[in-house]
Write a protein that holds these residues in place. Structure first.
Motif, PDB file in Angstrom:
ATOM      1  N   ARG A  57       8.726  26.666 -38.617  1.00  0.00           N
ATOM      2  CA  ARG A  57       9.966  27.047 -39.166  1.00  0.00           C
ATOM      3  C   ARG A  57       9.793  27.797 -40.246  1.00  0.00           C
ATOM      4  NH1 ARG A  57      10.666  21.338 -38.086  1.00  0.00           N
ATOM      5  NH2 ARG A  57       9.910  20.768 -40.120  1.00  0.00           N
ATOM      6  N   LEU A  58       8.951  27.629 -41.269  1.00  0.00           N
ATOM      7  CA  LEU A  58       8.649  28.631 -42.314  1.00  0.00           C
ATOM      8  C   LEU A  58       8.303  30.049 -41.901  1.00  0.00           C
ATOM      9  CD1 LEU A  58       8.656  28.905 -45.352  1.00  0.00           C
ATOM     10  CD2 LEU A  58       6.157  28.172 -45.356  1.00  0.00           C
ATOM     11  N   HIS A  59       7.487  30.159 -40.680  1.00  0.00           N
ATOM     12  CA  HIS A  59       7.395  31.545 -40.272  1.00  0.00           C
ATOM     13  C   HIS A  59       8.693  32.166 -39.588  1.00  0.00           C
ATOM     14  CE1 HIS A  59       3.048  32.119 -40.532  1.00  0.00           C
ATOM     15  NE2 HIS A  59       2.766  30.958 -39.661  1.00  0.00           N
ATOM     16  N   SER A  68       6.202  21.852 -48.353  1.00  0.00           N
ATOM     17  CA  SER A  68       7.166  22.194 -47.427  1.00  0.00           C
ATOM     18  C   SER A  68       7.508  20.839 -46.778  1.00  0.00           C
ATOM     19  CB  SER A  68       6.629  22.967 -46.263  1.00  0.00           C
ATOM     20  OG  SER A  68       6.263  24.331 -46.769  1.00  0.00           O
ATOM     21  N   MET A  69       6.651  19.945 -46.770  1.00  0.00           N
ATOM     22  CA  MET A  69       6.958  18.734 -45.862  1.00  0.00           C
ATOM     23  C   MET A  69       7.520  17.581 -47.004  1.00  0.00           C
ATOM     24  SD  MET A  69       4.251  18.764 -42.707  1.00  0.00           S
ATOM     25  CE  MET A  69       5.233  17.606 -41.818  1.00  0.00           C
ATOM     26  N   ARG A  70       7.628  17.861 -48.242  1.00  0.00           N
ATOM     27  CA  ARG A  70       8.009  16.946 -49.357  1.00  0.00           C
ATOM     28  C   ARG A  70       7.240  15.693 -49.278  1.00  0.00           C
ATOM     29  NH1 ARG A  70      14.709  17.156 -48.655  1.00  0.00           N
ATOM     30  NH2 ARG A  70      14.643  19.615 -48.840  1.00  0.00           N
ATOM     31  N   HIS A  71       5.763  15.849 -49.408  1.00  0.00           N
ATOM     32  CA  HIS A  71       4.987  14.919 -49.564  1.00  0.00           C
ATOM     33  C   HIS A  71       4.644  14.220 -51.026  1.00  0.00           C
ATOM     34  CE1 HIS A  71       2.690  16.220 -45.565  1.00  0.00           C
ATOM     35  NE2 HIS A  71       3.559  15.494 -45.440  1.00  0.00           N
ATOM     36  N   ASP A  72       4.030  13.257 -51.314  1.00  0.00           N
ATOM     37  CA  ASP A  72       3.928  12.541 -52.282  1.00  0.00           C
ATOM     38  C   ASP A  72       2.646  13.595 -53.024  1.00  0.00           C
ATOM     39  OD1 ASP A  72       5.399  10.617 -52.030  1.00  0.00           O
ATOM     40  OD2 ASP A  72       4.034   9.317 -51.098  1.00  0.00           O
ATOM     41  N   GLU A  85      -2.121  13.583 -45.020  1.00  0.00           N
ATOM     42  CA  GLU A  85      -2.870  14.388 -44.944  1.00  0.00           C
ATOM     43  C   GLU A  85      -3.008  15.290 -43.368  1.00  0.00           C
ATOM     44  OE1 GLU A  85      -4.396  15.784 -47.698  1.00  0.00           O
ATOM     45  OE2 GLU A  85      -3.141  14.401 -48.709  1.00  0.00           O
ATOM     46  N   THR A  86      -2.873  14.272 -42.566  1.00  0.00           N
ATOM     47  CA  THR A  86      -2.936  15.053 -40.855  1.00  0.00           C
ATOM     48  C   THR A  86      -1.575  15.995 -41.041  1.00  0.00           C
ATOM     49  OG1 THR A  86      -3.724  13.008 -40.151  1.00  0.00           O
ATOM     50  CG2 THR A  86      -2.730  14.467 -38.915  1.00  0.00           C
ATOM     51  N   GLU A  87      -0.598  15.784 -41.564  1.00  0.00           N
ATOM     52  CA  GLU A  87       0.640  16.638 -41.483  1.00  0.00           C
ATOM     53  C   GLU A  87       0.394  17.981 -42.107  1.00  0.00           C
ATOM     54  OE1 GLU A  87       4.575  13.846 -40.977  1.00  0.00           O
ATOM     55  OE2 GLU A  87       4.101  14.555 -43.001  1.00  0.00           O
ATOM     56  N   ALA A  88      -0.247  17.909 -43.221  1.00  0.00           N
ATOM     57  CA  ALA A  88      -0.661  18.927 -44.389  1.00  0.00           C
ATOM     58  C   ALA A  88      -1.631  19.906 -43.514  1.00  0.00           C
ATOM     59  CB  ALA A  88      -1.126  18.508 -45.765  1.00  0.00           C
ATOM     60  N   ASP A  89      -2.883  19.043 -43.273  1.00  0.00           N
ATOM     61  CA  ASP A  89      -3.897  20.094 -42.100  1.00  0.00           C
ATOM     62  C   ASP A  89      -3.293  20.683 -41.213  1.00  0.00           C
ATOM     63  OD1 ASP A  89      -5.832  18.934 -43.896  1.00  0.00           O
ATOM     64  OD2 ASP A  89      -6.427  17.157 -42.505  1.00  0.00           O
ATOM     65  N   PHE A 132      -7.122  28.515 -46.810  1.00  0.00           N
ATOM     66  CA  PHE A 132      -6.623  27.214 -46.311  1.00  0.00           C
ATOM     67  C   PHE A 132      -6.368  26.165 -47.089  1.00  0.00           C
ATOM     68  CE2 PHE A 132      -7.648  23.147 -44.060  1.00  0.00           C
ATOM     69  CZ  PHE A 132      -7.238  23.415 -43.147  1.00  0.00           C
ATOM     70  N   THR A 133      -7.257  26.064 -48.317  1.00  0.00           N
ATOM     71  CA  THR A 133      -6.740  25.098 -49.062  1.00  0.00           C
ATOM     72  C   THR A 133      -5.134  25.347 -49.739  1.00  0.00           C
ATOM     73  OG1 THR A 133      -8.801  24.776 -49.958  1.00  0.00           O
ATOM     74  CG2 THR A 133      -7.191  23.935 -51.534  1.00  0.00           C
ATOM     75  N   ALA A 134      -4.684  26.569 -49.764  1.00  0.00           N
ATOM     76  CA  ALA A 134      -3.464  27.004 -50.535  1.00  0.00           C
ATOM     77  C   ALA A 134      -2.557  26.645 -49.245  1.00  0.00           C
ATOM     78  CB  ALA A 134      -3.339  28.257 -50.762  1.00  0.00           C
ATOM     79  N   ALA A 135      -3.005  26.989 -48.057  1.00  0.00           N
ATOM     80  CA  ALA A 135      -1.904  26.496 -47.006  1.00  0.00           C
ATOM     81  C   ALA A 135      -1.796  25.126 -47.034  1.00  0.00           C
ATOM     82  CB  ALA A 135      -2.398  27.088 -45.721  1.00  0.00           C
ATOM     83  N   HIS A 136      -2.788  24.279 -47.136  1.00  0.00           N
ATOM     84  CA  HIS A 136      -2.880  22.889 -46.996  1.00  0.00           C
ATOM     85  C   HIS A 136      -1.831  22.299 -48.079  1.00  0.00           C
ATOM     86  CE1 HIS A 136      -4.397  18.760 -46.373  1.00  0.00           C
ATOM     87  NE2 HIS A 136      -4.092  18.751 -47.869  1.00  0.00           N
TER      88      HIS A 136
END
Length: 336
Positions: A18-20, A92-96, A120-124, A82-86
Motif C-alpha cells: 500500500r505504501l509503495h 505504518s502499522m501503528r505498533h507499540d 515484530e513478524t509484521e514489521a519484518d 533494513f533496520t530503517a524499513a523495519h
C-alpha cells in the motif's frame, strides 16, 4: 494486530504494498533505476529519524509523545536500510514502541517469534516487502538479462544484492521467500562468502581491506542510479571496438572522480581478428561524494563522435552517519 504467524506476514507485506502504491515507488524506479529509498521515504512521511551509535540495538521505534525512529550508525549500510524499513513498518502499522536488536536480522521473517505477539513478524515482513519487493528484483533481472537459473550463481546473487541495497544473505533468503530458488540452493549460496566474490572480481588488485563492495558494471547499467559506500570499488567490463580505432576514454572516468587502479583488455572472440575486445577497468572513488560517472568510447582523433557511452549517477556517501539521514540533509540543502 495479526493473531497468527501467516496472517502477520500477509499483513506486513500488504502494508508495504500500500505504501509503495501511495508513493508511486515502482514507476519511479522503472524510470531511474536504483533501489527503494527507505530513508527518503521516512523523510517524505515526516517521520522524525535520528542516527546514533546504539549499544546492543540496531534501531528503535517510539510512538509517544510523537512517533520517531532511531537507527544505529554502527552497522553497514544494508543493515541500516533494513533496520530503517523495519522501524518504518512499526510506524505504518501503528505498533507499540519497540527496541530492536540483531534478532530482526535472524528472523527475516523465516520463523515465528515466540509467544502470541506478532508485532515484530509484521514489521519484518513489511521491511522485506518494502525494501526488496519482487517487482524490484524482476526489474533488475530484466535490465541485466539474468534468468531465474542465473540467480543460483553466487556472483549474480551478490550483484543483485548491491542493486537492491540489501546484504548478500538477506537477498538469498528473500529469493527463497519469492520461490525463485530453493532452500537447498540458498544454503549453497550462503556457503560462498562475499569476500571471495570480491577477490574474484578484483583479480590481482588487492585493496587495503574488503569492507567495501565491488560492483561489476557493463553497458546494461547505462543510465542507472547506484547507491553505495565510500569504500566501494567498481569493475567496468565494456566491449571496446579497438580494431576500428574506438577506445574508452578513461580520462573522463578520472574527471568523474575515480582513480583507475587496474586496466586490461580481454579477448571478446579469440578466433576473430580485428574484432572487439573487452576493456576491464577497476576504479576506486577518490572521495565520498555524489556525482555522475561518464565516459565515451570514441576515436582519439574524432573526440566529438562517440560510438558508445556509459553514464551512471552515483551516491557513495554511505553508510549513514550520526545525526540526520542523507536524504533529509539533501532536502535541507536544496531548500536553502
Amino acid at each position: 494486530m495479526a493473531r497468527d504467524y501467516a496472517s502477520a506476514v500477509r499483513a506486513g507485506a500488504m502494508a508495504a504494498g500500500r505504501l509503495h502504491r501511495q508513493l508511486g515507488t515502482q514507476a519511479l524506479i522503472e524510470q531511474q533505476g536504483g533501489n527503494v529509498d527507505v530513508f527518503g521515504t521516512i523523510h517524505a512521511l515526516d517521520l522524525p529519524l535520528l542516527l546514533r551509535p546504539l549499544k546492543g540495538l540496531l534501531g528503535a521505534y517510539l510512538s509517544a509523545p510523537v512517533p520517531g525512529v532511531l537507527v544505529t550508525t554502527e552497522r553497514p549500510m544494508s543493515i541500516q536500510r533494513f533496520t530503517a524499513a523495519h522501524e518504518l513498518g512499526h510506524f505504518s502499522m501503528r505498533h507499540d514502541p519497540s527496541l530492536d536488536d540483531e534478532s530482526i536480522l535472524r528472523r527475516m521473517p523465516m520463523s515465528p517469534e515466540p509467544g502470541s505477539q506478532f508485532q515484530e513478524t509484521e514489521a519484518d515482513a513489511f521491511a522485506i516487502a518494502f525494501m526488496m519487493p519482487k517487482w524490484l528484483i524482476a526489474q533488475h533481472c530484466a535490465r541485466q538479462g539474468w534468468t531465474v537459473t542465473d540467480l543460483r550463481r553466487p556472483n549474480i546473487a551478490y550483484q543483485l544484492s548491491l542493486r537492491i541495497g540489501a546484504s548478500y544473505e538477506a537477498t538469498c533468503r528473500t529469493l527463497v521467500r519469492y520461490d525463485l530458488i530453493s532452500s537447498a540452493i540458498m544454503r549453497e549460496l550462503l556457503d560462498t562468502q562475499p569476500r571471495s566474490l570480491k577477490v574474484d572480481l578484483l583479480k590481482d588488485y588487492r585493496p587495503e581491506n574488503y569492507r567495501g563492495d565491488v560492483w561489476l558494471l557493463t553497458e546494461r547499467d547505462e543510465g542507472v542510479r547506484l547507491d553505495g559506500s565510500r569504500n566501494d570499488l567498481f569493475v567496468l567490463r565494456l566491449k571496446e571496438h579497438s580494431g576500428g580505432g574506438y577506445l574508452w576514454d578513461l580520462d573522463q572516468l578520472i574527471a568523474s572522480g575515480f582513480a583507475v587502479v587496474r586496466d586490461e583488455r580481454e579477448a571478446f572472440d579469440v578466433e576473430a581478428v580485428g574484432g572487439p575486445v573487452v576493456r576491464r577497468v577497476t576504479a576506486a572513488p577518490e572521495a565520498a561524494r555524489r556525482g555522475r560517472m561518464s565516459l565515451n568510447e570514441r576515436r582519439p582523433w574524432q573526440p566529438a563522435a562517440a560510438h558508445a557511452s556509459l553514464t551512471i549517477d552515483f551516491d557513495l556517501t554511505g553508510p549513514e552517519q550520526e545525526g540526520l539521514s542523507r536524504a533529509e540533509r539533501r532536502h535541507l540543502l536544496e531548500a536553502a
